[in-house]
Enzyme design. Sequence first.
Site, PDB file in Angstrom:
ATOM      1  N   GLY A   1       0.794  -1.227   0.000  1.00 17.73           N
ATOM      2  CA  GLY A   1       0.000   0.000   0.000  1.00 17.73           C
ATOM      3  C   GLY A   1       0.819   1.265   0.000  1.00 17.73           C
ATOM      4  O   GLY A   1       0.331   2.326   0.389  1.00 17.73           O
TER       5      GLY A   1
ATOM      6  N   SER B   1       4.068  -3.176  -4.799  1.00 24.66           N
ATOM      7  CA  SER B   1       4.224  -4.442  -4.089  1.00 24.66           C
ATOM      8  C   SER B   1       3.463  -5.568  -4.781  1.00 24.66           C
ATOM      9  O   SER B   1       3.929  -6.715  -4.794  1.00 24.66           O
ATOM     10  CB  SER B   1       3.749  -4.297  -2.638  1.00 24.66           C
ATOM     11  OG  SER B   1       2.383  -3.926  -2.587  1.00 24.66           O
TER      12      SER B   1
ATOM     13  N   ASP C   1       3.751  -1.279 -13.912  1.00 25.42           N
ATOM     14  CA  ASP C   1       4.344  -1.904 -12.734  1.00 25.42           C
ATOM     15  C   ASP C   1       4.966  -3.253 -13.055  1.00 25.42           C
ATOM     16  O   ASP C   1       6.072  -3.578 -12.600  1.00 25.42           O
ATOM     17  CB  ASP C   1       3.296  -2.050 -11.634  1.00 25.42           C
ATOM     18  CG  ASP C   1       2.858  -0.718 -11.067  1.00 25.42           C
ATOM     19  OD1 ASP C   1       3.485   0.302 -11.389  1.00 25.42           O
ATOM     20  OD2 ASP C   1       1.868  -0.702 -10.312  1.00 25.42           O
TER      21      ASP C   1
END
Length: 366
Positions: A117, A122, A167
């Site tokens: 978060g 992640s 990402d």
Amino acid sequence: MSDERFHDLFGGEPSVRGSAAGRVNLIGEHTDYNGGFVLPTAIPQRTSVWLAPRGDRAVRIASAEIDQGAVRAYTLGSERREGNWTDYVQGVTRFLAEEGHRFGGFDAFIASTVPIGSGLSSSAALEVSILNALIAAFGLALDPPTIARIGRRAENEHVGARTGVMDQMAACLADAGTALFLDTRDLSYERVPLPPGAELVVINSGVSHDHSQGDYNARWAECEAACQLLGVAELRDIAIEDLAHVEALPEPLNRRARHVVTENDRVPRAVAAMKANDLAALGSLFDASHASMRDDYVVSVPAVDLLVDIARADADVFGARLTGGGFGGSIVALVRRGAAKAVAERVTRAYASRSGLTPTILVPPR
């Protein structure tokens, strides 16, 4: 140590290890799902997976950071959304099989130093590290774009977070010495050396986000609505010279589209500033990006704005901005070379005092 933990949990030894780094996006926020440009770089924090194939179709997984290391299980071919961290792994195996890749059940232990978060990817680090471990364990032939596509499908279609492909591409390809100038439309990229006169500071604000929740997905829907009114497939197709068309959109679509169009224009300008070692220009682009995310895209929060303001007020900082999808998370600051550690400590002390929150310095590593 993790080999021992694997043995304690599963009664055997891992045969392979997969790993992927978190990332900080220097500039180009919310442009990737609009077909635009992004500029991420790797951070020292990583996710690692220790894995051993099984002789059946069962999957047993455990995380060092979540559920106190409890083992969770499911069966390949029976993946379903459960509303917890295992959805990312289940999404990966679901779409890996759907795309025709053959593999069996496995045991896996996951450990990560990428904070959850925090706006530092992640989830993608988890997806790509699992895929890297499966590639090694089952001899799969997957190139980085395929890995990124499967990871993105897991996030979009299984977890329910409508993110772009940046990402996963960064988790596959980014490194700590360069920024990955990525065109998310065709996945072409260039590695651009970080400017020699500067360093990066990355600080987690202490306010976490969850991109599977509604606010992030609402921004995607607003971009789609703007595209329909503008008659384009993606906001990438609107040039900076055509902002008048964007301004004519109804609220809030005009501001959402204005952010994407201006942010997409800032990315190649940032690359040019990096190549010229023009730190003042690069810092100004960081500042403009944050203002656009705060005012037009409305994805910042007061605590993050405060952290950015404190960083900007430091004499050794060229510019600072929210990084990642927003609604909390981290900031990235461009600082004078040799000053990163001192800047990070000054900024976090002031922020903790004024906000009452507990920030974490992620770059430079402590």
